[in-house]
Motif scaffolding. Structure first.
Motif, short mmCIF file in Angstrom:
data_model
loop_
_atom_site.label_atom_id
_atom_site.label_comp_id
_atom_site.label_asym_id
_atom_site.label_seq_id
_atom_site.Cartn_x
_atom_site.Cartn_y
_atom_site.Cartn_z
N GLU A 1 36.26 -88.48 4.96
CA GLU A 1 37.58 -87.82 4.24
C GLU A 1 37.11 -86.78 3.21
OE1 GLU A 1 41.79 -89.33 2.52
OE2 GLU A 1 41.46 -89.78 4.43
N HIS A 2 37.06 -85.57 3.45
CA HIS A 2 36.69 -84.70 2.28
C HIS A 2 35.40 -85.05 1.63
CE1 HIS A 2 40.74 -82.95 2.55
NE2 HIS A 2 41.17 -84.07 2.20
N GLY A 3 34.41 -85.24 2.56
CA GLY A 3 33.09 -85.82 2.36
C GLY A 3 32.75 -87.06 1.72
N GLN A 4 33.74 -87.88 1.95
CA GLN A 4 33.37 -89.55 1.28
C GLN A 4 33.76 -90.14 2.60
OE1 GLN A 4 32.57 -89.98 -1.83
NE2 GLN A 4 32.67 -87.86 -1.97
N LYS A 5 32.82 -91.47 2.79
CA LYS A 5 33.16 -92.26 3.77
C LYS A 5 34.28 -93.16 3.37
CE LYS A 5 28.33 -93.21 4.93
NZ LYS A 5 27.35 -94.22 5.01
N VAL A 6 35.41 -93.35 4.46
CA VAL A 6 36.54 -94.12 4.29
C VAL A 6 36.49 -94.93 5.46
CG1 VAL A 6 37.77 -92.21 3.07
CG2 VAL A 6 37.80 -92.33 5.55
N GLY A 7 37.22 -96.22 5.30
CA GLY A 7 37.75 -96.87 6.27
C GLY A 7 36.44 -97.71 6.69
N ARG A 8 36.30 -98.22 7.97
CA ARG A 8 35.48 -99.23 8.61
C ARG A 8 34.43 -98.34 9.13
NH1 ARG A 8 36.78 -103.25 13.32
NH2 ARG A 8 36.70 -101.22 14.43
N TRP A 9 33.21 -98.72 8.93
CA TRP A 9 31.87 -98.02 9.29
C TRP A 9 31.25 -99.19 10.34
CZ3 TRP A 9 29.60 -93.22 8.92
CH2 TRP A 9 30.48 -92.29 8.42
N ILE A 10 30.98 -98.74 11.48
CA ILE A 10 30.11 -99.97 12.45
C ILE A 10 28.59 -99.39 12.71
CG2 ILE A 10 30.21 -101.18 14.48
CD1 ILE A 10 33.45 -100.61 14.49
N THR A 11 27.93 -100.46 12.43
CA THR A 11 26.30 -100.06 12.97
C THR A 11 26.18 -100.79 14.12
OG1 THR A 11 25.79 -99.56 10.68
CG2 THR A 11 24.02 -99.81 12.15
N TYR A 12 25.42 -100.07 15.16
CA TYR A 12 25.01 -100.85 16.59
C TYR A 12 23.67 -100.92 16.62
CZ TYR A 12 29.98 -99.64 17.59
OH TYR A 12 31.44 -99.36 17.34
N ASP A 13 23.14 -102.00 17.32
CA ASP A 13 21.92 -102.18 17.75
C ASP A 13 21.22 -101.10 18.86
OD1 ASP A 13 22.40 -103.30 20.15
OD2 ASP A 13 21.90 -105.36 18.99
N LYS A 14 20.03 -101.40 19.08
CA LYS A 14 19.70 -100.31 20.31
C LYS A 14 20.46 -100.74 21.52
CE LYS A 14 15.30 -102.58 20.78
NZ LYS A 14 13.78 -102.56 20.80
N GLU A 15 20.88 -101.81 21.71
CA GLU A 15 21.47 -102.26 23.06
C GLU A 15 23.06 -101.97 23.11
OE1 GLU A 15 19.57 -104.77 21.84
OE2 GLU A 15 17.91 -103.65 23.14
N GLY A 16 23.68 -101.43 21.87
CA GLY A 16 24.88 -101.00 21.79
C GLY A 16 25.80 -102.11 21.29
N ASN A 17 25.14 -103.32 20.66
CA ASN A 17 26.11 -104.53 20.11
C ASN A 17 26.14 -104.11 18.86
OD1 ASN A 17 25.76 -106.05 22.82
ND2 ASN A 17 23.72 -106.33 22.09
#
Length: 110
Positions: free
Chosen positions: A75-91
């Protein structure tokens, strides 16, 4: 980005020619982006390159090797809310909330 541009310059020019990439790199030095904007290079036309300022706003998804790696929202250049990182299998590998990250930042109490 510099290594990428350098490889384009070497691959796309014959002796004596000036490429769009060389011109864009020269012009880019004149561009100063106001915070929170970032300088961005993009393909333009059949063989051109554009340079401009960009502010991240809205959904963000990074994909690597055909798998979603990161999903979040700006939002206007700033990270907001939930951020999810996945492994190489998509988990799901990691989940963070931008509000929680700010609250848990170390603070000097001197």
């Amino acid at each position: 980005m510099g290594i990428f541009l350098a490889s384009l310059l070497l691959a796309g020019c014959s002796a004596g020619e000036v490429s769009s990439h060389e011109v864009a790199e020269s012009v880019a030095k004149e561009i100063t982006c106001p915070e929170p904007a970032k300088k961005e290079y993009r393909a333009w036309g059949k063989s051109g390159l554009s340079v401009g300022c960009r502010i991240d706003h809205g959904p963000f998804v990074a994909i690597e090797n055909g798998v979603v790696s990161i999903r979040g929202q700006y939002e206007h250049g700033q990270k907001v809310g939930r951020w999810i990182t996945y492994d190489k299998e998509g988990n799901v590998y990691d989940e963070t909330d931008s509000a929680d990250a700010e609250k848990s930042s170390p603070v000097d109490e001197d």
